[in-house]
Design a protein around this motif. Structure first.
Motif, PDB file in Angstrom:
ATOM      1  N   TRP A  88      -4.391 -16.719   4.963  1.00  0.00           N
ATOM      2  CA  TRP A  88      -4.668 -15.430   4.315  1.00  0.00           C
ATOM      3  C   TRP A  88      -3.528 -15.004   3.399  1.00  0.00           C
ATOM      4  O   TRP A  88      -3.757 -14.386   2.358  1.00  0.00           O
ATOM      5  N   TRP A 148       2.430  -6.974  -2.701  1.00  0.00           N
ATOM      6  CA  TRP A 148       1.159  -7.452  -2.136  1.00  0.00           C
ATOM      7  C   TRP A 148      -0.040  -7.108  -3.021  1.00  0.00           C
ATOM      8  O   TRP A 148      -1.170  -7.473  -2.687  1.00  0.00           O
ATOM      9  N   ASP A 149       0.188  -6.419  -4.145  1.00  0.00           N
ATOM     10  CA  ASP A 149      -0.965  -6.024  -4.986  1.00  0.00           C
ATOM     11  C   ASP A 149      -1.782  -7.238  -5.439  1.00  0.00           C
ATOM     12  O   ASP A 149      -3.013  -7.196  -5.461  1.00  0.00           O
ATOM     13  N   THR A 151      -2.107 -10.076  -3.917  1.00  0.00           N
ATOM     14  CA  THR A 151      -2.855 -10.583  -2.758  1.00  0.00           C
ATOM     15  C   THR A 151      -4.123  -9.761  -2.573  1.00  0.00           C
ATOM     16  O   THR A 151      -5.219 -10.300  -2.361  1.00  0.00           O
ATOM     17  N   LEU A 152      -3.976  -8.426  -2.673  1.00  0.00           N
ATOM     18  CA  LEU A 152      -5.135  -7.552  -2.464  1.00  0.00           C
ATOM     19  C   LEU A 152      -6.175  -7.736  -3.566  1.00  0.00           C
ATOM     20  O   LEU A 152      -7.384  -7.718  -3.306  1.00  0.00           O
ATOM     21  N   GLU A 153      -5.700  -7.942  -4.774  1.00  0.00           N
ATOM     22  CA  GLU A 153      -6.620  -8.166  -5.890  1.00  0.00           C
ATOM     23  C   GLU A 153      -7.437  -9.450  -5.655  1.00  0.00           C
ATOM     24  O   GLU A 153      -8.659  -9.472  -5.832  1.00  0.00           O
ATOM     25  N   ALA A 155      -8.000 -10.764  -2.752  1.00  0.00           N
ATOM     26  CA  ALA A 155      -8.871 -10.508  -1.593  1.00  0.00           C
ATOM     27  C   ALA A 155     -10.130  -9.756  -2.021  1.00  0.00           C
ATOM     28  O   ALA A 155     -11.241 -10.066  -1.570  1.00  0.00           O
ATOM     29  N   ARG A 156      -9.944  -8.790  -2.930  1.00  0.00           N
ATOM     30  CA  ARG A 156     -11.112  -8.027  -3.419  1.00  0.00           C
ATOM     31  C   ARG A 156     -12.048  -8.952  -4.191  1.00  0.00           C
ATOM     32  O   ARG A 156     -13.263  -8.904  -4.031  1.00  0.00           O
ATOM     33  N   GLU A 161     -11.235  -8.215   1.615  1.00  0.00           N
ATOM     34  CA  GLU A 161     -10.119  -7.273   1.708  1.00  0.00           C
ATOM     35  C   GLU A 161      -9.976  -6.660   3.105  1.00  0.00           C
ATOM     36  O   GLU A 161      -8.905  -6.153   3.458  1.00  0.00           O
ATOM     37  N   SER A 162     -11.036  -6.734   3.922  1.00  0.00           N
ATOM     38  CA  SER A 162     -10.928  -6.154   5.277  1.00  0.00           C
ATOM     39  C   SER A 162      -9.969  -6.956   6.162  1.00  0.00           C
ATOM     40  O   SER A 162      -9.586  -6.502   7.234  1.00  0.00           O
ATOM     41  N   TYR A 164      -6.978  -7.394   5.410  1.00  0.00           N
ATOM     42  CA  TYR A 164      -5.634  -6.894   5.096  1.00  0.00           C
ATOM     43  C   TYR A 164      -5.596  -5.379   5.238  1.00  0.00           C
ATOM     44  O   TYR A 164      -6.594  -4.697   5.034  1.00  0.00           O
ATOM     45  N   ARG A 165      -4.387  -4.866   5.528  1.00  0.00           N
ATOM     46  CA  ARG A 165      -4.210  -3.412   5.522  1.00  0.00           C
ATOM     47  C   ARG A 165      -2.814  -3.093   4.997  1.00  0.00           C
ATOM     48  O   ARG A 165      -1.814  -3.621   5.503  1.00  0.00           O
TER      49      ARG A 165
END
Ligand code: FAD
Length: 473
Positions: A88, A148-149, A151-153, A155-156, A161-162, A164-165
Protein backbone atom coordinates in the motif's frame (compact mmCIF):
# COMPACT_ATOMS: atom_id res chain seq x y z
CA UNK A 1 27.07 10.37 21.55
CA UNK A 2 25.96 7.03 23.08
CA UNK A 3 28.27 4.02 23.45
CA UNK A 4 28.01 1.46 20.66
CA UNK A 5 25.38 -1.09 21.70
CA UNK A 6 26.37 -4.75 22.20
CA UNK A 7 26.48 -6.78 18.97
CA UNK A 8 23.72 -9.38 19.08
CA UNK A 9 24.32 -12.98 18.01
CA UNK A 10 22.77 -12.46 14.54
CA UNK A 11 19.89 -10.44 16.11
CA UNK A 12 18.09 -9.92 19.38
CA UNK A 13 15.11 -11.69 17.80
CA UNK A 14 17.14 -14.83 17.10
CA UNK A 15 18.69 -14.79 20.56
CA UNK A 16 15.16 -14.67 22.02
CA UNK A 17 13.72 -17.34 19.74
CA UNK A 18 16.63 -19.81 19.89
CA UNK A 19 16.42 -19.85 23.70
CA UNK A 20 13.04 -21.60 23.30
CA UNK A 21 12.97 -25.29 22.30
CA UNK A 22 10.02 -24.88 19.90
CA UNK A 23 12.05 -22.41 17.81
CA UNK A 24 15.54 -23.89 18.35
CA UNK A 25 14.98 -27.53 17.48
CA UNK A 26 14.86 -30.15 16.17
CA UNK A 27 18.23 -30.58 14.46
CA UNK A 28 18.50 -30.08 10.70
CA UNK A 29 21.95 -31.57 10.05
CA UNK A 30 24.23 -30.53 7.20
CA UNK A 31 23.86 -32.44 3.95
CA UNK A 32 26.23 -35.40 3.70
CA UNK A 33 26.28 -37.46 0.52
CA UNK A 34 24.29 -37.33 -2.70
CA UNK A 35 20.51 -37.43 -2.81
CA UNK A 36 17.57 -36.72 -5.14
CA UNK A 37 14.33 -34.78 -4.66
CA UNK A 38 11.40 -33.37 -6.63
CA UNK A 39 12.34 -29.79 -5.72
CA UNK A 40 15.52 -28.38 -4.18
CA UNK A 41 15.29 -24.96 -2.55
CA UNK A 42 18.35 -22.76 -2.02
CA UNK A 43 18.05 -20.47 1.01
CA UNK A 44 16.21 -20.84 4.30
CA UNK A 45 14.81 -17.32 4.59
CA UNK A 46 11.09 -16.56 4.24
CA UNK A 47 11.18 -16.96 0.44
CA UNK A 48 12.59 -20.48 0.58
CA UNK A 49 10.49 -21.45 3.60
CA UNK A 50 7.16 -20.14 2.21
CA UNK A 51 7.93 -21.77 -1.15
CA UNK A 52 8.35 -25.11 0.63
CA UNK A 53 5.12 -24.51 2.54
CA UNK A 54 3.06 -23.74 -0.57
CA UNK A 55 4.61 -26.63 -2.51
CA UNK A 56 3.49 -29.00 0.24
CA UNK A 57 0.08 -27.33 0.41
CA UNK A 58 -0.43 -27.91 -3.30
CA UNK A 59 1.17 -31.37 -3.47
CA UNK A 60 1.60 -32.97 -0.03
CA UNK A 61 3.59 -35.94 -1.38
CA UNK A 62 6.19 -33.79 -3.12
CA UNK A 63 9.75 -34.51 -1.96
CA UNK A 64 11.26 -31.12 -1.08
CA UNK A 65 14.83 -30.48 0.14
CA UNK A 66 15.88 -27.07 1.47
CA UNK A 67 19.56 -26.08 1.80
CA UNK A 68 20.62 -23.19 4.01
CA UNK A 69 24.21 -22.04 4.50
CA UNK A 70 23.66 -20.75 8.04
CA UNK A 71 20.52 -21.63 10.02
CA UNK A 72 16.97 -20.98 8.78
CA UNK A 73 16.24 -17.33 9.52
CA UNK A 74 19.95 -16.61 10.12
CA UNK A 75 19.88 -13.96 7.36
CA UNK A 76 17.58 -10.93 7.10
CA UNK A 77 14.48 -13.10 7.67
CA UNK A 78 15.47 -13.49 11.32
CA UNK A 79 16.91 -10.01 11.72
CA UNK A 80 14.43 -7.57 10.24
CA UNK A 81 12.16 -4.98 11.82
CA UNK A 82 9.12 -7.25 11.61
CA UNK A 83 6.96 -4.79 9.64
CA UNK A 84 4.54 -7.15 7.91
CA UNK A 85 2.79 -5.30 5.11
CA UNK A 86 1.61 -5.39 1.54
CA UNK A 87 2.49 -2.72 -1.01
CA UNK A 88 0.00 0.00 0.00
CA UNK A 89 2.84 2.43 0.74
CA UNK A 90 4.22 1.93 -2.79
CA UNK A 91 0.96 2.62 -4.63
CA UNK A 92 2.33 5.67 -6.44
CA UNK A 93 5.39 3.86 -7.78
CA UNK A 94 3.29 0.81 -8.65
CA UNK A 95 0.96 2.84 -10.87
CA UNK A 96 3.87 4.51 -12.58
CA UNK A 97 5.89 1.32 -13.10
CA UNK A 98 3.21 -1.22 -13.98
CA UNK A 99 0.12 0.79 -14.97
CA UNK A 100 -3.21 0.89 -13.14
CA UNK A 101 -4.55 -2.61 -13.86
CA UNK A 102 -1.37 -4.45 -12.85
CA UNK A 103 -0.79 -2.11 -9.90
CA UNK A 104 -4.27 -2.88 -8.61
CA UNK A 105 -3.75 -6.62 -8.97
CA UNK A 106 -0.42 -6.44 -7.11
CA UNK A 107 -1.91 -4.33 -4.34
CA UNK A 108 -4.84 -6.65 -3.80
CA UNK A 109 -2.79 -9.88 -4.01
CA UNK A 110 0.01 -8.70 -1.69
CA UNK A 111 -2.56 -7.04 0.58
CA UNK A 112 -3.84 -10.48 1.57
CA UNK A 113 -0.48 -11.68 2.92
CA UNK A 114 -0.33 -9.97 6.35
CA UNK A 115 -3.66 -11.43 7.47
CA UNK A 116 -2.86 -14.81 5.93
CA UNK A 117 0.45 -14.87 7.83
CA UNK A 118 -1.43 -14.09 11.07
CA UNK A 119 -3.93 -16.86 10.34
CA UNK A 120 -1.12 -19.29 9.47
CA UNK A 121 0.60 -18.60 12.81
CA UNK A 122 -2.68 -19.19 14.64
CA UNK A 123 -3.45 -22.42 12.77
CA UNK A 124 0.06 -23.83 13.23
CA UNK A 125 0.63 -22.86 16.85
CA UNK A 126 3.45 -20.42 16.03
CA UNK A 127 3.49 -17.52 18.51
CA UNK A 128 5.22 -14.96 16.30
CA UNK A 129 3.78 -11.95 18.19
CA UNK A 130 1.55 -11.13 15.20
CA UNK A 131 -0.17 -7.81 15.90
CA UNK A 132 -2.37 -5.91 13.52
CA UNK A 133 -1.56 -2.33 14.60
CA UNK A 134 -1.33 -0.55 11.22
CA UNK A 135 1.57 1.29 9.57
CA UNK A 136 2.05 4.93 10.52
CA UNK A 137 4.25 7.12 8.31
CA UNK A 138 5.09 10.33 10.19
CA UNK A 139 6.54 13.68 9.19
CA UNK A 140 9.65 14.52 11.22
CA UNK A 141 10.26 17.89 9.57
CA UNK A 142 8.16 20.52 7.77
CA UNK A 143 9.34 19.32 4.35
CA UNK A 144 7.62 16.00 4.96
CA UNK A 145 4.22 17.39 5.98
CA UNK A 146 1.78 16.41 3.26
CA UNK A 147 4.35 14.18 1.53
CA UNK A 148 1.54 11.61 1.42
CA UNK A 149 -0.58 13.69 -1.00
CA UNK A 150 0.77 11.76 -4.00
CA UNK A 151 -0.06 8.46 -2.30
CA UNK A 152 -3.61 9.62 -1.62
CA UNK A 153 -4.04 10.85 -5.17
CA UNK A 154 -2.94 7.43 -6.47
CA UNK A 155 -5.28 5.74 -3.99
CA UNK A 156 -8.21 7.87 -5.17
CA UNK A 157 -7.41 7.06 -8.80
CA UNK A 158 -7.60 3.35 -7.98
CA UNK A 159 -10.59 3.72 -5.64
CA UNK A 160 -8.74 2.36 -2.59
CA UNK A 161 -8.52 5.50 -0.47
CA UNK A 162 -10.30 3.77 2.44
CA UNK A 163 -7.03 1.87 3.06
CA UNK A 164 -5.46 5.15 4.25
CA UNK A 165 -6.18 7.80 6.86
CA UNK A 166 -4.45 11.16 7.25
CA UNK A 167 -3.69 12.01 10.88
CA UNK A 168 -3.08 15.51 12.24
CA UNK A 169 -0.10 16.13 14.52
CA UNK A 170 -2.44 15.83 17.52
CA UNK A 171 -3.81 12.51 16.29
CA UNK A 172 -0.28 11.18 15.77
CA UNK A 173 0.68 12.32 19.29
CA UNK A 174 -2.31 10.38 20.67
CA UNK A 175 -0.77 7.23 19.19
CA UNK A 176 2.89 8.00 19.87
CA UNK A 177 3.97 11.22 21.55
CA UNK A 178 7.43 11.89 20.14
CA UNK A 179 8.38 15.58 20.12
CA UNK A 180 9.73 15.05 16.62
CA UNK A 181 6.49 13.77 15.10
CA UNK A 182 4.20 15.97 13.04
CA UNK A 183 1.24 14.73 11.02
CA UNK A 184 1.13 11.34 9.36
CA UNK A 185 -0.52 8.77 7.18
CA UNK A 186 -1.97 5.58 8.64
CA UNK A 187 -2.22 2.46 6.49
CA UNK A 188 -4.74 0.21 8.21
CA UNK A 189 -3.75 -3.12 6.74
CA UNK A 190 -0.33 -3.72 8.28
CA UNK A 191 0.99 -5.76 11.18
CA UNK A 192 4.16 -6.48 13.12
CA UNK A 193 5.66 -9.89 13.80
CA UNK A 194 8.61 -11.33 15.71
CA UNK A 195 10.66 -12.03 12.59
CA UNK A 196 12.83 -14.86 13.95
CA UNK A 197 9.93 -16.68 15.59
CA UNK A 198 8.14 -16.56 12.23
CA UNK A 199 11.15 -17.99 10.35
CA UNK A 200 11.90 -20.62 12.97
CA UNK A 201 8.21 -21.49 13.33
CA UNK A 202 8.02 -22.06 9.58
CA UNK A 203 11.07 -24.29 9.83
CA UNK A 204 9.45 -26.43 12.58
CA UNK A 205 6.19 -26.82 10.69
CA UNK A 206 8.02 -27.73 7.46
CA UNK A 207 10.07 -30.41 9.24
CA UNK A 208 6.81 -31.81 10.62
CA UNK A 209 5.44 -31.89 7.06
CA UNK A 210 8.39 -33.92 5.84
CA UNK A 211 10.49 -31.22 4.15
CA UNK A 212 14.15 -32.26 4.40
CA UNK A 213 16.06 -29.24 5.70
CA UNK A 214 19.85 -29.12 5.82
CA UNK A 215 21.32 -26.16 7.69
CA UNK A 216 25.00 -25.15 7.58
CA UNK A 217 24.99 -26.35 4.00
CA UNK A 218 26.28 -23.87 1.44
CA UNK A 219 25.42 -24.44 -2.20
CA UNK A 220 28.63 -23.85 -4.12
CA UNK A 221 27.28 -24.50 -7.62
CA UNK A 222 23.91 -25.11 -9.28
CA UNK A 223 24.03 -27.33 -12.35
CA UNK A 224 21.23 -26.34 -14.73
CA UNK A 225 20.50 -29.23 -17.04
CA UNK A 226 17.33 -31.23 -17.63
CA UNK A 227 17.63 -31.85 -13.90
CA UNK A 228 19.10 -29.29 -11.53
CA UNK A 229 22.02 -30.31 -9.31
CA UNK A 230 22.80 -28.30 -6.17
CA UNK A 231 26.37 -29.01 -5.18
CA UNK A 232 27.72 -28.51 -1.67
CA UNK A 233 31.05 -29.35 0.01
CA UNK A 234 29.90 -32.73 1.31
CA UNK A 235 27.13 -33.78 -1.06
CA UNK A 236 24.62 -32.83 -3.74
CA UNK A 237 20.89 -32.75 -4.44
CA UNK A 238 19.62 -33.61 -7.91
CA UNK A 239 16.07 -32.47 -8.51
CA UNK A 240 13.58 -31.88 -11.30
CA UNK A 241 13.07 -28.27 -10.17
CA UNK A 242 15.21 -25.79 -8.21
CA UNK A 243 14.17 -22.58 -6.46
CA UNK A 244 16.70 -19.86 -5.64
CA UNK A 245 15.70 -17.78 -2.61
CA UNK A 246 19.08 -16.36 -1.68
CA UNK A 247 18.10 -12.72 -1.05
CA UNK A 248 21.10 -10.40 -1.13
CA UNK A 249 23.46 -13.33 -1.76
CA UNK A 250 21.94 -13.68 -5.23
CA UNK A 251 24.13 -10.72 -6.25
CA UNK A 252 26.96 -13.27 -6.50
CA UNK A 253 25.11 -14.82 -9.40
CA UNK A 254 26.14 -13.38 -12.75
CA UNK A 255 22.57 -13.54 -14.08
CA UNK A 256 21.17 -11.44 -11.23
CA UNK A 257 24.00 -9.03 -10.48
CA UNK A 258 22.85 -6.40 -13.02
CA UNK A 259 19.41 -6.25 -11.42
CA UNK A 260 20.23 -6.23 -7.71
CA UNK A 261 22.32 -4.06 -5.46
CA UNK A 262 22.91 -4.37 -1.72
CA UNK A 263 22.52 -1.89 1.09
CA UNK A 264 22.80 -2.28 4.83
CA UNK A 265 20.20 -1.68 7.48
CA UNK A 266 20.91 -1.61 11.21
CA UNK A 267 18.66 -2.02 14.25
CA UNK A 268 19.01 -1.39 17.98
CA UNK A 269 16.63 -2.74 20.60
CA UNK A 270 16.19 -1.16 24.02
CA UNK A 271 15.71 -2.82 27.38
CA UNK A 272 12.02 -3.17 28.34
CA UNK A 273 10.33 0.01 29.60
CA UNK A 274 6.57 -0.54 29.19
CA UNK A 275 5.77 2.35 31.56
CA UNK A 276 7.67 4.80 29.30
CA UNK A 277 5.77 3.52 26.26
CA UNK A 278 2.50 4.00 28.15
CA UNK A 279 3.60 7.56 29.10
CA UNK A 280 3.84 8.41 25.41
CA UNK A 281 0.65 6.46 24.52
CA UNK A 282 2.51 4.07 22.21
CA UNK A 283 0.52 1.00 23.19
CA UNK A 284 -1.36 0.32 19.94
CA UNK A 285 1.36 -1.76 18.28
CA UNK A 286 1.76 0.64 15.32
CA UNK A 287 4.67 0.02 12.97
CA UNK A 288 6.05 3.56 12.62
CA UNK A 289 8.38 4.97 9.99
CA UNK A 290 9.39 8.43 8.95
CA UNK A 291 9.22 9.83 5.44
CA UNK A 292 12.93 9.98 4.74
CA UNK A 293 14.27 8.04 1.77
CA UNK A 294 16.80 6.52 4.19
CA UNK A 295 14.07 5.60 6.59
CA UNK A 296 13.90 5.13 10.31
CA UNK A 297 11.53 2.29 11.18
CA UNK A 298 10.42 1.58 14.72
CA UNK A 299 8.07 -0.71 16.57
CA UNK A 300 7.45 -2.01 20.05
CA UNK A 301 7.59 -5.50 21.54
CA UNK A 302 5.05 -7.07 23.92
CA UNK A 303 7.49 -6.68 26.85
CA UNK A 304 7.82 -2.94 26.22
CA UNK A 305 10.98 -2.51 24.15
CA UNK A 306 11.53 -0.29 21.15
CA UNK A 307 13.22 -1.87 18.14
CA UNK A 308 14.55 1.02 16.06
CA UNK A 309 16.15 0.68 12.63
CA UNK A 310 17.74 2.85 9.98
CA UNK A 311 17.88 1.87 6.31
CA UNK A 312 19.91 2.96 3.31
CA UNK A 313 23.34 2.54 4.90
CA UNK A 314 26.32 1.16 3.08
CA UNK A 315 29.49 -0.09 4.72
CA UNK A 316 32.02 1.65 2.41
CA UNK A 317 32.13 -0.01 -0.98
CA UNK A 318 31.20 -3.39 0.54
CA UNK A 319 30.94 -5.26 -2.69
CA UNK A 320 30.86 -8.46 -0.67
CA UNK A 321 28.38 -9.32 2.06
CA UNK A 322 30.72 -9.62 5.01
CA UNK A 323 30.71 -9.10 8.79
CA UNK A 324 30.18 -5.33 8.36
CA UNK A 325 26.59 -6.06 7.42
CA UNK A 326 26.12 -8.04 10.66
CA UNK A 327 27.35 -5.26 12.89
CA UNK A 328 28.97 -1.88 12.42
CA UNK A 329 29.78 0.09 15.60
CA UNK A 330 29.64 3.46 13.81
CA UNK A 331 26.24 2.86 12.25
CA UNK A 332 24.68 1.30 15.34
CA UNK A 333 25.87 4.21 17.48
CA UNK A 334 24.22 6.52 14.99
CA UNK A 335 20.97 4.49 15.16
CA UNK A 336 21.01 4.60 18.97
CA UNK A 337 21.54 8.39 18.90
CA UNK A 338 18.58 8.79 16.54
CA UNK A 339 16.44 6.65 18.84
CA UNK A 340 17.06 8.86 21.89
CA UNK A 341 16.57 11.98 19.80
CA UNK A 342 13.18 10.73 18.69
CA UNK A 343 12.27 9.42 22.15
CA UNK A 344 13.95 11.58 24.80
CA UNK A 345 11.77 9.94 27.45
CA UNK A 346 13.77 6.72 26.83
CA UNK A 347 16.92 8.46 28.14
CA UNK A 348 18.32 6.20 30.86
CA UNK A 349 16.84 3.07 29.29
CA UNK A 350 19.82 1.18 27.88
CA UNK A 351 20.01 -0.38 24.46
CA UNK A 352 20.09 -4.13 24.82
CA UNK A 353 21.87 -4.98 21.57
CA UNK A 354 22.32 -4.09 17.92
CA UNK A 355 22.76 -5.85 14.61
CA UNK A 356 22.43 -5.34 10.88
CA UNK A 357 21.77 -7.18 7.69
CA UNK A 358 21.96 -6.84 3.91
CA UNK A 359 18.97 -5.50 1.98
CA UNK A 360 18.64 -6.64 -1.62
CA UNK A 361 17.54 -3.64 -3.64
CA UNK A 362 15.95 -3.75 -7.09
CA UNK A 363 15.61 -0.80 -9.44
CA UNK A 364 11.82 -0.65 -9.15
CA UNK A 365 12.09 -1.47 -5.39
CA UNK A 366 9.85 -4.45 -6.11
CA UNK A 367 10.76 -8.13 -6.05
CA UNK A 368 10.96 -10.01 -9.31
CA UNK A 369 10.36 -13.68 -10.05
CA UNK A 370 11.06 -15.89 -13.03
CA UNK A 371 12.65 -19.04 -14.41
CA UNK A 372 16.05 -19.79 -15.88
CA UNK A 373 17.87 -22.53 -17.75
CA UNK A 374 15.44 -25.04 -19.20
CA UNK A 375 12.62 -23.45 -17.28
CA UNK A 376 13.20 -25.62 -14.20
CA UNK A 377 15.25 -23.16 -12.11
CA UNK A 378 13.11 -20.47 -10.52
CA UNK A 379 14.11 -17.37 -8.58
CA UNK A 380 12.70 -14.53 -6.52
CA UNK A 381 14.31 -11.57 -4.73
CA UNK A 382 14.64 -7.77 -4.76
CA UNK A 383 12.15 -7.03 -1.95
CA UNK A 384 14.08 -3.82 -1.12
CA UNK A 385 13.45 -3.77 2.61
CA UNK A 386 9.83 -4.89 2.40
CA UNK A 387 9.95 -8.68 2.29
CA UNK A 388 8.19 -9.96 5.39
CA UNK A 389 4.70 -9.77 3.89
CA UNK A 390 5.65 -9.96 0.16
CA UNK A 391 7.85 -13.09 0.59
CA UNK A 392 4.65 -14.94 1.55
CA UNK A 393 3.26 -13.99 -1.87
CA UNK A 394 6.74 -14.81 -3.27
CA UNK A 395 6.43 -18.34 -1.88
CA UNK A 396 3.05 -18.75 -3.60
CA UNK A 397 4.48 -17.52 -6.90
CA UNK A 398 7.60 -19.72 -6.73
CA UNK A 399 5.57 -22.81 -5.79
CA UNK A 400 3.35 -22.15 -8.82
CA UNK A 401 6.40 -21.69 -11.09
CA UNK A 402 8.04 -24.88 -9.78
CA UNK A 403 4.83 -26.84 -10.44
CA UNK A 404 4.47 -25.21 -13.88
CA UNK A 405 0.99 -24.10 -12.90
CA UNK A 406 -0.16 -21.39 -15.30
CA UNK A 407 -2.34 -19.29 -13.04
CA UNK A 408 -2.99 -15.75 -11.89
CA UNK A 409 0.13 -15.85 -9.71
CA UNK A 410 2.51 -16.55 -12.58
CA UNK A 411 0.87 -13.79 -14.64
CA UNK A 412 1.47 -11.07 -12.02
CA UNK A 413 3.56 -8.14 -13.26
CA UNK A 414 6.36 -9.01 -10.79
CA UNK A 415 6.80 -12.19 -12.88
CA UNK A 416 6.15 -10.93 -16.38
CA UNK A 417 7.86 -7.52 -16.23
CA UNK A 418 11.64 -7.48 -16.60
CA UNK A 419 13.37 -5.77 -13.65
CA UNK A 420 15.39 -2.63 -14.28
CA UNK A 421 19.14 -3.02 -14.70
CA UNK A 422 21.70 -1.12 -12.66
CA UNK A 423 24.67 0.34 -14.55
CA UNK A 424 27.69 -1.97 -14.92
CA UNK A 425 30.90 -1.66 -12.92
CA UNK A 426 33.03 0.41 -12.54
CA UNK A 427 30.23 3.04 -12.61
CA UNK A 428 27.84 1.14 -10.43
CA UNK A 429 29.52 0.90 -6.98
CA UNK A 430 30.80 4.49 -6.79
CA UNK A 431 27.54 5.73 -8.36
CA UNK A 432 25.42 3.97 -5.76
CA UNK A 433 27.71 5.18 -2.97
CA UNK A 434 27.58 8.83 -4.06
CA UNK A 435 23.81 8.85 -4.65
CA UNK A 436 23.24 7.08 -1.34
CA UNK A 437 25.41 9.56 0.57
CA UNK A 438 23.52 12.49 -1.00
CA UNK A 439 20.16 10.93 -0.12
CA UNK A 440 21.20 10.48 3.50
CA UNK A 441 22.68 13.98 3.67
CA UNK A 442 19.49 15.52 2.31
CA UNK A 443 17.41 13.57 4.83
CA UNK A 444 19.67 14.55 7.75
CA UNK A 445 19.78 18.25 6.79
CA UNK A 446 15.99 18.40 6.46
CA UNK A 447 15.52 16.68 9.84
CA UNK A 448 17.90 19.25 11.39
CA UNK A 449 15.97 22.12 9.81
CA UNK A 450 18.94 23.08 7.65
CA UNK A 451 19.10 24.07 4.01
CA UNK A 452 19.86 21.40 1.42
CA UNK A 453 22.35 22.65 -1.16
CA UNK A 454 21.56 22.36 -4.89
CA UNK A 455 24.28 19.76 -5.57
CA UNK A 456 23.12 17.45 -2.78
CA UNK A 457 19.53 17.84 -3.94
CA UNK A 458 20.45 17.16 -7.55
CA UNK A 459 22.51 14.03 -6.77
CA UNK A 460 19.89 12.69 -4.33
CA UNK A 461 17.26 12.95 -7.05
CA UNK A 462 19.42 11.42 -9.75
CA UNK A 463 18.21 7.81 -9.27
CA UNK A 464 14.59 8.93 -9.89
CA UNK A 465 15.62 10.89 -12.97
CA UNK A 466 17.27 7.76 -14.29
CA UNK A 467 14.05 5.79 -13.90
CA UNK A 468 14.72 4.03 -10.59
CA UNK A 469 12.08 4.12 -7.85
CA UNK A 470 14.82 5.02 -5.39
CA UNK A 471 15.44 8.16 -3.36
CA UNK A 472 13.40 11.35 -3.11
CA UNK A 473 11.18 12.64 -5.91
C1 FAD B 1 18.00 -5.01 9.19
C2 FAD B 1 16.86 -5.35 8.27
C3 FAD B 1 15.59 -4.88 8.57
C4 FAD B 1 14.52 -5.21 7.73
N1 FAD B 1 13.26 -4.82 8.11
C5 FAD B 1 12.19 -5.24 7.38
C6 FAD B 1 10.88 -5.00 7.85
O1 FAD B 1 10.65 -4.45 8.93
N2 FAD B 1 9.84 -5.40 7.06
C7 FAD B 1 10.06 -6.04 5.88
O2 FAD B 1 9.08 -6.38 5.20
N3 FAD B 1 11.30 -6.34 5.45
C8 FAD B 1 12.36 -5.99 6.18
N4 FAD B 1 13.62 -6.33 5.78
C9 FAD B 1 13.77 -7.13 4.55
C10 FAD B 1 13.40 -8.59 4.80
O3 FAD B 1 14.08 -9.07 5.93
C11 FAD B 1 13.78 -9.42 3.57
O4 FAD B 1 13.15 -8.86 2.44
C12 FAD B 1 13.36 -10.86 3.67
O5 FAD B 1 13.80 -11.43 4.87
C13 FAD B 1 13.89 -11.61 2.48
O6 FAD B 1 13.74 -13.00 2.67
P1 FAD B 1 14.49 -13.99 1.71
O7 FAD B 1 14.13 -15.35 2.14
O8 FAD B 1 14.22 -13.62 0.30
O9 FAD B 1 16.03 -13.72 1.95
P2 FAD B 1 16.97 -13.99 3.22
O10 FAD B 1 16.26 -13.87 4.50
O11 FAD B 1 18.16 -13.14 2.99
O12 FAD B 1 17.35 -15.52 3.04
C14 FAD B 1 18.34 -15.95 2.13
C15 FAD B 1 19.08 -17.09 2.80
O13 FAD B 1 20.00 -17.68 1.86
C16 FAD B 1 21.09 -18.16 2.60
N5 FAD B 1 22.22 -18.38 1.68
C17 FAD B 1 23.03 -17.45 1.13
N6 FAD B 1 23.90 -18.03 0.30
C18 FAD B 1 23.65 -19.36 0.32
C19 FAD B 1 24.19 -20.48 -0.36
N7 FAD B 1 25.20 -20.33 -1.23
N8 FAD B 1 23.68 -21.71 -0.12
C20 FAD B 1 22.63 -21.86 0.75
N9 FAD B 1 22.07 -20.83 1.40
C21 FAD B 1 22.56 -19.59 1.19
C22 FAD B 1 21.33 -17.07 3.63
O14 FAD B 1 22.07 -17.55 4.73
C23 FAD B 1 19.91 -16.66 3.99
O15 FAD B 1 19.43 -17.32 5.15
C24 FAD B 1 14.72 -6.00 6.57
C25 FAD B 1 16.01 -6.46 6.27
C26 FAD B 1 17.07 -6.15 7.11
C27 FAD B 1 18.44 -6.65 6.78
Amino acid sequence: MTDAPRPAERSWWLEEALALPEFAGPEAPALQGDTTADVVILGGGYTGLWTAWFLKEREPDLDVVLLESDICGGGPSGRNGGFCEGWWDRIRDLRQTYGDADAMELLMTAGRSPNEIGAWCEANGVDAWFRHGGDLAVATNPMHEGAWDGTLEAARALGVESEYRVLSREQVQERCASPRFGGGLLIHDAATVHPARLARGLRRVLLERGVRIHERTTVTRLGMGARAVAETALGSVEAGEAVIGLGAWATWWKAFKPRLTVRGSYIVVTAPAPERLADMHWTGGEAIRDLRASIHYLRTTPDGRIAFGLGGLQPDFARRIDHRYDYDARFTRRVADDLYRMFPNFEGIATDSAWGGPINVSGFTMPFFGSLGRGNVHYGFGYTGNGVGPSHLGGKILAALALHAEDGLTRLAVVTRKPKRFPPEPIRSPGVLVANAAIRRKDDLEDDGRRVGPITRFVARLPRRLGYNLGPR
